[in-house]
Design an enzyme around this catalytic site. Structure first.
Site, PDB file in Angstrom:
ATOM      1  N   ARG A  72       0.826  -1.207   0.000  1.00 31.81           N
ATOM      2  CA  ARG A  72       0.000   0.000   0.000  1.00 31.81           C
ATOM      3  C   ARG A  72       0.857   1.252   0.000  1.00 31.81           C
ATOM      4  NH1 ARG A  72       0.983   2.093   4.808  1.00 31.81           N
ATOM      5  NH2 ARG A  72       1.152   0.745   6.642  1.00 31.81           N
ATOM      6  N   THR A  77       2.485   1.991  10.168  1.00 27.45           N
ATOM      7  CA  THR A  77       1.370   2.180  11.081  1.00 27.45           C
ATOM      8  C   THR A  77       1.161   0.916  11.906  1.00 27.45           C
ATOM      9  OG1 THR A  77      -0.869   3.063  11.298  1.00 27.45           O
ATOM     10  CG2 THR A  77      -0.512   1.395   9.596  1.00 27.45           C
ATOM     11  N   HIS A  79      -1.873  -1.678  13.783  1.00 22.65           N
ATOM     12  CA  HIS A  79      -3.270  -2.089  13.897  1.00 22.65           C
ATOM     13  C   HIS A  79      -3.387  -3.102  15.016  1.00 22.65           C
ATOM     14  CE1 HIS A  79      -4.051   0.081  10.326  1.00 22.65           C
ATOM     15  NE2 HIS A  79      -3.443  -0.753   9.535  1.00 22.65           N
ATOM     16  N   PHE A 158      -8.580   1.374   5.052  1.00 28.68           N
ATOM     17  CA  PHE A 158      -8.588   2.342   6.148  1.00 28.68           C
ATOM     18  C   PHE A 158      -8.603   1.634   7.492  1.00 28.68           C
ATOM     19  CE2 PHE A 158     -13.051   1.420   5.255  1.00 28.68           C
ATOM     20  CZ  PHE A 158     -13.585   1.217   6.530  1.00 28.68           C
ATOM     21  N   CYS A 175       2.740   6.855  10.470  1.00 32.95           N
ATOM     22  CA  CYS A 175       2.584   7.420   9.128  1.00 32.95           C
ATOM     23  C   CYS A 175       3.661   8.454   8.813  1.00 32.95           C
ATOM     24  CB  CYS A 175       1.191   8.028   8.952  1.00 32.95           C
ATOM     25  SG  CYS A 175      -0.138   6.850   9.255  1.00 32.95           S
TER      26      CYS A 175
END
Length: 251
Positions: A72, A77, A79, A158, A175
């Site tokens: 991507r 990031t 999660h 997202f 980010c």
């Protein structure tokens, strides 16, 4: 015609990232081939860090935690549990306009979080949804977006911070942004708001913006529901996940 939503796994059934990435690739192939309509996978993942194409090595976790490199856009990031992750796998119109796709996703997310009492907005030059600086602190990101387009169809998507622990973001530069913070629906409202509380509203808003996001189509024969590979059932429980963060989730 309508988007197809697949809730792959949500707490307490957290989803292993590598298994879900393989599922994304399978669904992407089917959407490209026309055997499956535009599909959005909704998941809640085991903890993981993922690195987009622009991530630099010095931005990796300072404690040496494994990172999963993926295709991507964007940078590094995190999660994990308490975060709603959505993977829109959709055919885009020609000519391709990926920036427009991201902008529509931003507006979808902003509409949803405002319904939960959080006045999010966009920030020029930065993707995602943001809560602007106030007496509580600087600009803070509540939702990240990172997409990949291959053969005219999207992957990744997202992540919306709902009730997740924000401390893992402290091990990285989220980010690649050094002058802003990270927040969640629960943090902003003072009430616990879990992904399960948000997912239906998110699906409604995505459906309402279908024609802005993609080219609607349906295969001649309806595709069966998507399923994770059997190995996903062998993933560790959420309490064990930190010991194998690199094998979990993200977009």
């Amino acid at each position: 015609m309508a988007l197809h939503f697949e809730r792959i796994g949500m707490a307490p059934d957290l989803v292993n990232y590598r298994d879900c990435l393989e599922l994304q690739r399978q669904v992407h192939q089917e959407v490209v081939a026309g055997s499956r309509g535009n599909t959005v996978l909704m998941v809640e993942h085991e903890p993981v860090y993922t690195a987009g194409r622009r991530t630099e090595k010095h931005e990796y976790p300072w404690d040496g935690t494994e990172v999963v490199p993926i295709g991507r856009g964007g940078k590094l990031t995190y999660h994990g549990p308490g975060m709603l992750v959505g993977y829109p796998i959709m055919r885009l119109p020609i000519p391709l306009d990926v920036v427009r796709f991201v902008r529509v996703l931003e507006q979808v997310i902003i509409a949803v979080v405002r319904d939960f009492g959080v006045p999010a907005t966009t920030v020029e030059g930065r993707s995602g949804a943001w809560v602007l600086a106030d007496e509580r602190g600087p600009d803070r990101k509540i939702s990240a977006i990172g997409v990949q387009v291959s053969k005219r169809a999207t992957m990744h998507g997202f992540a919306l911070n709902c009730s997740n622990d924000l401390r893992p973001f402290g091990k990285i530069i989220p980010c690649g942004i050094t002058d802003a913070g990270v927040t969640s629906l629960s943090e902003e409202t003072g009430n616990r708001i879990d992904p399960a509380d948000v997912v239906e509203r998110m699906e409604q808003e995505l459906s309402a913006r279908e024609s802005d996001l993609c080219v609607p189509f349906e295969p001649d024969t309806p595709a069966p529901p998507v399923r994770l590979s059997p190995s996903a059932s062998e993933a560790p429980a959420a309490s064990e996940a930190p010991r194998r963060q690199g094998a979990a989730a993200g977009s």
